[in-house]
Design a protein around this motif. Structure first.
Motif, PDB file in Angstrom:
ATOM      1  N   ASP A 142     100.173 -70.791 -39.382  1.00 25.55           N
ATOM      2  CA  ASP A 142     100.683 -70.558 -40.731  1.00 25.55           C
ATOM      3  C   ASP A 142     100.471 -69.111 -41.147  1.00 25.55           C
ATOM      4  OD1 ASP A 142     101.470 -73.125 -40.900  1.00 25.55           O
ATOM      5  OD2 ASP A 142      99.841 -73.807 -42.195  1.00 25.55           O
ATOM      6  N   ALA A 143      99.285 -68.618 -40.864  1.00 26.06           N
ATOM      7  CA  ALA A 143      98.969 -67.250 -41.275  1.00 26.06           C
ATOM      8  C   ALA A 143      99.841 -66.227 -40.554  1.00 26.06           C
ATOM      9  CB  ALA A 143      97.493 -66.954 -41.023  1.00 26.06           C
ATOM     10  N   ALA A 149      96.705 -62.944 -42.419  1.00 19.95           N
ATOM     11  CA  ALA A 149      97.181 -63.055 -43.796  1.00 19.95           C
ATOM     12  C   ALA A 149      97.126 -61.697 -44.497  1.00 19.95           C
ATOM     13  CB  ALA A 149      96.338 -64.075 -44.555  1.00 19.95           C
ATOM     14  N   ASP A 150      97.796 -61.612 -45.643  1.00 22.39           N
ATOM     15  CA  ASP A 150      97.708 -60.447 -46.522  1.00 22.39           C
ATOM     16  C   ASP A 150      96.746 -60.764 -47.659  1.00 22.39           C
ATOM     17  OD1 ASP A 150      99.630 -59.293 -44.944  1.00 22.39           O
ATOM     18  OD2 ASP A 150     101.277 -59.587 -46.359  1.00 22.39           O
ATOM     19  N   GLY A 161      97.361 -58.284 -40.822  1.00 26.86           N
ATOM     20  CA  GLY A 161      98.004 -58.319 -42.129  1.00 26.86           C
ATOM     21  C   GLY A 161      97.716 -57.074 -42.948  1.00 26.86           C
ATOM     22  N   LYS A 162      97.987 -57.178 -44.254  1.00 28.73           N
ATOM     23  CA  LYS A 162      97.763 -56.090 -45.191  1.00 28.73           C
ATOM     24  C   LYS A 162      96.555 -56.420 -46.069  1.00 28.73           C
ATOM     25  CE  LYS A 162     102.742 -55.247 -45.665  1.00 28.73           C
ATOM     26  NZ  LYS A 162     103.889 -55.254 -46.613  1.00 28.73           N
ATOM     27  N   VAL A 163      95.752 -55.412 -46.344  1.00 21.35           N
ATOM     28  CA  VAL A 163      94.645 -55.552 -47.296  1.00 21.35           C
ATOM     29  C   VAL A 163      94.851 -54.467 -48.346  1.00 21.35           C
ATOM     30  CG1 VAL A 163      92.162 -55.623 -47.631  1.00 21.35           C
ATOM     31  CG2 VAL A 163      93.142 -56.380 -45.450  1.00 21.35           C
ATOM     32  N   ASP A 205     100.827 -53.577 -36.827  1.00 25.76           N
ATOM     33  CA  ASP A 205     101.400 -54.297 -37.963  1.00 25.76           C
ATOM     34  C   ASP A 205     100.458 -54.366 -39.155  1.00 25.76           C
ATOM     35  OD1 ASP A 205     103.758 -54.920 -36.586  1.00 25.76           O
ATOM     36  OD2 ASP A 205     102.819 -56.661 -35.646  1.00 25.76           O
ATOM     37  N   GLY A 206      99.215 -53.938 -38.995  1.00 31.10           N
ATOM     38  CA  GLY A 206      98.216 -54.068 -40.050  1.00 31.10           C
ATOM     39  C   GLY A 206      98.104 -52.818 -40.897  1.00 31.10           C
ATOM     40  N   SER A 207      97.501 -52.979 -42.080  1.00 27.82           N
ATOM     41  CA  SER A 207      97.328 -51.821 -42.958  1.00 27.82           C
ATOM     42  C   SER A 207      96.246 -52.064 -43.994  1.00 27.82           C
ATOM     43  CB  SER A 207      98.643 -51.471 -43.673  1.00 27.82           C
ATOM     44  OG  SER A 207      99.040 -52.512 -44.543  1.00 27.82           O
ATOM     45  N   LEU A 208      95.663 -50.967 -44.461  1.00 27.70           N
ATOM     46  CA  LEU A 208      94.775 -50.947 -45.622  1.00 27.70           C
ATOM     47  C   LEU A 208      95.381 -49.990 -46.636  1.00 27.70           C
ATOM     48  CD1 LEU A 208      91.205 -50.448 -44.057  1.00 27.70           C
ATOM     49  CD2 LEU A 208      92.326 -52.616 -44.614  1.00 27.70           C
ATOM     50  N   LYS A 209      95.419 -50.410 -47.902  1.00 34.67           N
ATOM     51  CA  LYS A 209      95.951 -49.535 -48.943  1.00 34.67           C
ATOM     52  C   LYS A 209      95.080 -49.631 -50.184  1.00 34.67           C
ATOM     53  CE  LYS A 209     100.158 -48.302 -51.462  1.00 34.67           C
ATOM     54  NZ  LYS A 209     101.596 -48.624 -51.697  1.00 34.67           N
TER      55      LYS A 209
END
Length: 238
Positions: A3-4, A35-36, A60-62, A89-93
């Motif tokens: 799912d995630a 997940a985000d 995911g995105k954080v 595909d991941g990121s920190l913002k």
């Protein structure tokens, strides 16, 4: 897990914080974050000292989370408090990291020419880190003369993008470890518009060990633009 990841007909999982959270155990945490997470400016405080990173991979995105860590980590390879790796595909913002406690290099190495990067937030970045800050509070980093460890203020090794980030490092004791203010190794990625604000003294108790340090990067093999260093960095080799 599926799912995630958004596989099949399942929608991707989104987590949104509506209040500050205090976490006293990593039991139940997923190994990899697909997940985000949207923090809305809230804090996630880890009340117990962390002996390992929270996640292995971030896919995911954080966004807009303040993480408060007290570390009690013994390391033998690249790592970071939040995660070992941010994937492509991941990121920190707009995340903030407040890091204290201790990081100790495992002291059973025979001499090795290999270098091991440790980031205060992330071990290795292959994605995007935008608008993030790291602040230290009573942090000790202790190395070992037969192991070439390099501390990065935000990231250990960068092969992605780091933009508009800041490390504010004071009250840190660093012994027999090399240093880069934002990232230890900027390998294939880019670091731009970043600031390293230092009040830092690097020392060593090893008689024949020379400290190497850079205000932004320990080693840069790629793009480094529009960055600046403020404050004071003192190096005291034996």
């Amino acid at each position: 897990y599926y799912d995630a990841r958004g596989e099949g007909n399942a929608a991707k999982t989104y987590l949104e914080l509506s209040q500050d959270i205090i976490i006293d155990s990593l039991n139940g945490f997923t190994e990899n974050l697909f997940a985000d997470i949207y923090g809305n400016g809230h804090k996630i405080t880890f009340s117990q000292p962390l002996t390992k990173n929270v996640f292995n991979y971030i896919v995911g995105k954080v966004v807009d989370v303040t993480f408060i860590f007290t570390l009690d980590m013994t390391v033998k390879d690249f790592t970071g408090a939040l995660a070992n790796v941010i994937t492509a595909d991941g990121s920190l913002k707009n995340c903030r990291f407040i890091v204290g406690g201790s990081i100790t290099v495992q002291s059973d190495y025979e001499y090795s020419a290999d270098y091991f990067p440790v980031g205060l937030a992330i071990g290795a970045n292959g994605g995007k880190i935008i608008g993030c800050t790291v602040t230290t509070a009573d942090l000790t980093v202790a190395g070992y003369e037969h192991a070439n460890f390099v501390l990065g203020g935000l990231v250990g090794v960068n092969e992605g993008e780091i933009t508009d980030c800041k490390s504010s490092l004071a009250g840190v004791t660093v012994d027999t470890v090399d240093f880069g203010g934002i990232v230890a190794f900027n390998q294939k990625g880019k670091v731009e518009k970043c600031v390293s604000d230092l009040d830092l003294s690097l020392t060593t108790r090893a008689g024949n060990w020379l400290i190497n340090a850079g205000g932004i990067c320990y080693s840069n093999l790629s793009a480094l633009t529009d960055c600046r260093v403020t404050g004071e960095l003192t190096v005291n080799s034996a």
